[in-house]
Structure formats: C-alpha cells, structure tokens
Design an enzyme around this catalytic site. Sequence first.
Site, PDB file in Angstrom:
ATOM      1  CD  GLU A 183      -1.234  -9.758 -12.596  1.00  0.00           C
ATOM      2  OE1 GLU A 183      -0.962  -8.898 -13.041  1.00  0.00           O
ATOM      3  OE2 GLU A 183      -1.335 -10.996 -13.064  1.00  0.00           O
ATOM      4  CG  ASP A 221       6.482  -9.315 -10.027  1.00  0.00           C
ATOM      5  OD1 ASP A 221       6.006  -8.777 -11.188  1.00  0.00           O
ATOM      6  OD2 ASP A 221       6.799  -8.392  -9.267  1.00  0.00           O
TER       7      ASP A 221
HETATM    8  O1  TRH Z   1       2.216  -7.452  -3.722  1.00  0.00           O
HETATM    9  P1  TRH Z   1       1.696  -6.890  -4.545  1.00  0.00           P
HETATM   10  O2  TRH Z   1       1.574  -5.356  -4.682  1.00  0.00           O
HETATM   11  O3  TRH Z   1       2.338  -7.238  -5.886  1.00  0.00           O
HETATM   12  C1  TRH Z   1       2.473  -6.850  -7.090  1.00  0.00           C
HETATM   13  C2  TRH Z   1       3.935  -6.287  -7.463  1.00  0.00           C
HETATM   14  O4  TRH Z   1       3.785  -5.177  -6.970  1.00  0.00           O
HETATM   15  C3  TRH Z   1       4.358  -6.229  -8.893  1.00  0.00           C
HETATM   16  O5  TRH Z   1       5.344  -5.646  -9.234  1.00  0.00           O
HETATM   17  C4  TRH Z   1       3.017  -5.678  -9.778  1.00  0.00           C
HETATM   18  O6  TRH Z   1       3.331  -5.635 -10.996  1.00  0.00           O
HETATM   19  C5  TRH Z   1       1.776  -6.484  -9.452  1.00  0.00           C
HETATM   20  O7  TRH Z   1       1.455  -6.404  -8.110  1.00  0.00           O
HETATM   21  C6  TRH Z   1       0.952  -5.878 -10.274  1.00  0.00           C
HETATM   22  O8  TRH Z   1       0.295  -7.441  -4.915  1.00  0.00           O
HETATM   23  P2  TRH Z   1      -0.428  -8.759  -5.175  1.00  0.00           P
HETATM   24  O9  TRH Z   1      -0.260  -8.985  -6.605  1.00  0.00           O
HETATM   25  O10 TRH Z   1      -1.675  -8.974  -4.709  1.00  0.00           O
HETATM   26  O11 TRH Z   1       0.394  -9.926  -4.557  1.00  0.00           O
HETATM   27  C7  TRH Z   1       0.570  -9.876  -3.092  1.00  0.00           C
HETATM   28  C8  TRH Z   1       0.650 -11.703  -2.941  1.00  0.00           C
HETATM   29  O12 TRH Z   1       0.705 -11.804  -1.468  1.00  0.00           O
HETATM   30  C9  TRH Z   1      -0.527 -12.468  -3.357  1.00  0.00           C
HETATM   31  O13 TRH Z   1      -0.132 -13.645  -3.809  1.00  0.00           O
HETATM   32  C10 TRH Z   1      -1.264 -12.729  -2.043  1.00  0.00           C
HETATM   33  C11 TRH Z   1      -0.018 -12.965  -1.149  1.00  0.00           C
HETATM   34  N1  TRH Z   1      -0.372 -12.567   0.296  1.00  0.00           N
HETATM   35  C12 TRH Z   1      -0.007 -13.776   1.134  1.00  0.00           C
HETATM   36  O14 TRH Z   1       0.353 -14.937   0.859  1.00  0.00           O
HETATM   37  N2  TRH Z   1      -0.185 -13.486   2.490  1.00  0.00           N
HETATM   38  C13 TRH Z   1      -0.630 -12.618   3.034  1.00  0.00           C
HETATM   39  O15 TRH Z   1      -0.870 -12.276   4.266  1.00  0.00           O
HETATM   40  C14 TRH Z   1      -1.063 -11.423   2.004  1.00  0.00           C
HETATM   41  C15 TRH Z   1      -1.521  -9.856   2.657  1.00  0.00           C
HETATM   42  C16 TRH Z   1      -0.862 -11.360   0.775  1.00  0.00           C
END
Ligand code: TRH
Length: 401
Positions: free
Chosen positions: A277, A19
């Site tokens: 996402e 989010d």
């Molecule tokens: O963390 P996520 O699973 O996030 C979500 C939430 O669960 C939310 O509630 C749900 O509705 C949505 O998914 C679909 O996965 P996501 O979306 O990939 O977000 C992870 C974020 O973290 C993304 O912006 C990339 C960042 N990230 C970093 O900045 N550094 C890192 O080392 C990693 C592994 C990720």
Amino acid sequence: MNKPATCDIFCTVVDNYGDIGVCWRLARQLAHEHGVAVRLWVDDLASLQRLCPAVDPALAEQQQEGIEVRHWTLSFPEVEPAQWVIEAFACELPERYVLAMANQVRKPIWLNLEYLSAEDWVADCHKLPSPHPRLPLMKYFFFPGFTPQAGGLLLERDLLARRDAFQSDAQAIAACWQSLGLEAPQPEELRVSLFSYENPALPDLLRGWEQGVQPVTCLLPEGRALPQAAAYFGQKQGKANDTWQRGNLRVCVLPFVAQERYDELLWACDVNFVRGEDSFVRAQWAGRPFVWHIYPQHDGVHMQKLRAFMDLYCAGLAPEAAQALRSLWEGWNGEPGGVSATSTGSGQAWNDFQGHGSVLQQRAQAWAQQLSGNNLALNLLDFFREIGKMRDFGIQAGRET
Ligand code: TRH
C-alpha cells in the site's frame, strides 16, 4: 493559546511494513503539519525502527519526531483517551481503552482507517457510522482512495515541490546515489527500483533485462525478493551491498533505508516496482512509471483490486500504452491470461511497457497532479471537526453521544 487537539493512533503490524508505514506517515503529518498531539500505539517497535532508525524497540514510551510512541502490549495501561482515535486497518482496540472512551462526557471521535482500494464500493462505505453493540460509542469507517468520493491519499504538504526540486537538481540526485554507494547512471542506463514480494515472474523479468539492448541497473532493497534474485545469479543468498552483473543487467542490493530516504530513491529512478500500500502510493507521487505488486490474498480478491486500479489509471492512456501496462502488471501479479507465472512473457511485457515509456511518463506526472487535490490528512481533520460539531450539538441537546 489553544491546546492542541489530541489523537491516538493504534496499529498492529500484521506483516511486512505497510501497516506501520501508513500509521507512521499519518502520525507525522498530523503532528508536523497540523499541530496535533499524536500518540502512536504499535505492537511491533522493531518494524517501526526499520522506517525510523532512531526508535528504540526496548522502550515502552519514547518521543520520536514529535510523536509519542507507545509500545502496545497486552497489559494496556489506564490512560485518558484522546479526542480523536484512529484504529488502523480494523485492529481491535484494547477493551480497557474502549471502556474509557465510553466513560468520557465528550466521547472521542473514533474511526477505522481502512486499507486502500480503487474499487467502486469504497465510495458507498466511506464515512459510514457503526454503533458499538453495547456502549454509547460510534465508530466510523474512513476509506482512502483515488476518487473525490473517497478519503484521498497521504500526501505531505510540500512533497510534490520537494520532488520537483530534487528531480531538477543534478547535485541532489548525485548525492542520493552516492549515499547508496552508487555512481551516477551512464547516459544510456536505466535505473529501476524493485520492491516486491516473492514473485514467480521475477526470473523472466531479470532475463529480459539481462538480454535487453539497454543497460539496466536494478536496485533491490533487501527483503522478500532477495533470495530469488540471488538464486538467479547462482548465489545461495544475498545481502545489502551485494552487486551481481550479467549481460546488460546489474543488480545492486540496497539496505532498507529510512522512510523519507525511500522517497528519494523513487524520485531518482526511471521506473519503480512497488508493492502493498504505502510504497505503491509513494511511487505515484514520484511521478515516474511504476509497476505494482499487490498484496496477494488467499481468496484472489486482490486481482479485483488490481483491475479496479488499472481501470482508473489506464483511463487516461492511449489504448496501446494501456495494453502494455496491463499486460506487464497482470503478469507481474500472476494473472492467468496475463503473462502467466510459468510463461516466458515478463521480459517481453517489459519491452512493450518500455516502448511506451514517454507516454507512461506523462501519465505518471498527470496522475500525481490529479490525485494531489484529495489529501487524506486534511479530509480526516475535516471529518473529525464535522462529527465533533454534531456530537457537541447532541450533548447540548441532552443526548448521550
Ligand atoms: O511492506 P508491505 O508489503 O506492507 C503491507 C503489509 O503487508 C500489510 O499487511 C498489507 O496489508 C499492506 O502491505 C497492503 O508494503 P508497503 O505498504 O509498501 O510498505 C512498505 C513500507 O516500507 C513503506 O512505508 C515504504 C517503506 N520502505 C522504507 O522505508 N525503506 C525501504 O528501503 C523500503 C524498500 C520501503
């Protein structure tokens, strides 16, 4: 000089980082590329700090990278609403703020930025208006998506050029590995990043790598899949910088890196496992084969979303390569009938997937190119301006909204 347009983005962190990951990326893009004065309201600053380490979770207000970051708490202050208001993922705006919007002569343009989905119905719902039940306000639904009928994806103006420059610059890649405490890969070695939720298919995948013919280095960001990976190696727990090796598999646990550095990791790896996402979208921009762990929903609707995306993505693939991709992705997402959670199939599905590696690589490149013309931030700005004109016309004509 014209005053910059103003935009309030509201974000509640439901769980994990997606989010705030999306909101932070959008905030920066609107501010940096389009000169919008962005105020980001977020209820969980600690999560934002993981993405942007300079954030101080103790501050009610702070400037970060040209964004005004506000801690959104229950006692919401009296503020003048921005011209444009983005409610992310149907988080409910504070009543006080909604009343303030209704009291403006020129009502702010208010939209709900929805979750990303490849399903067909998105095209019918994108940009739909929804009148407020009591107040003279209209809210619009804005859907990101993969087809021209949807709102597009977040893509920074120079991202693909930076990716290409990085991927063709051996020194930049070496510096990236070095910054993560890793040496450059051996010629035969495969580097895979693995960002996922807890996953019953994980041990079998690790076993497949361990027993495979090609050396695999799996880069595992600390987080939800870590305890399982640690258990696979007989460890009680794991932490950043741990390294475990067995057979042809080496797992290196990475610290969670700032959002921009995560892109570089995806660009540097041969294959990326991503989730949710935002990382899912970033893997697509990386132009490398990827595997998606979709956010699981209790009612199982996520499998429809998964299939809808695979249908689009596989449409440009040879049938055997498409089958290999579907089999691995379905198994990874626990689909009965795919490689099921209890079967020993993920390792085999991986081998099939890798067997089509060069076709999947070409597809990944072409897909990124194909999607790059539909830019979410640009679409949002067009939409704000379009609705703004209609609203101003309404005010001139003496209507309320
Ligand atoms: O963390 P996520 O699973 O996030 C979500 C939430 O669960 C939310 O509630 C749900 O509705 C949505 O998914 C679909 O996965 P996501 O979306 O990939 O977000 C992870 C974020 O973290 C993304 O912006 C990339 C960042 N990230 C970093 O900045 N550094 C890192 O080392 C990693 C592994 C990720």
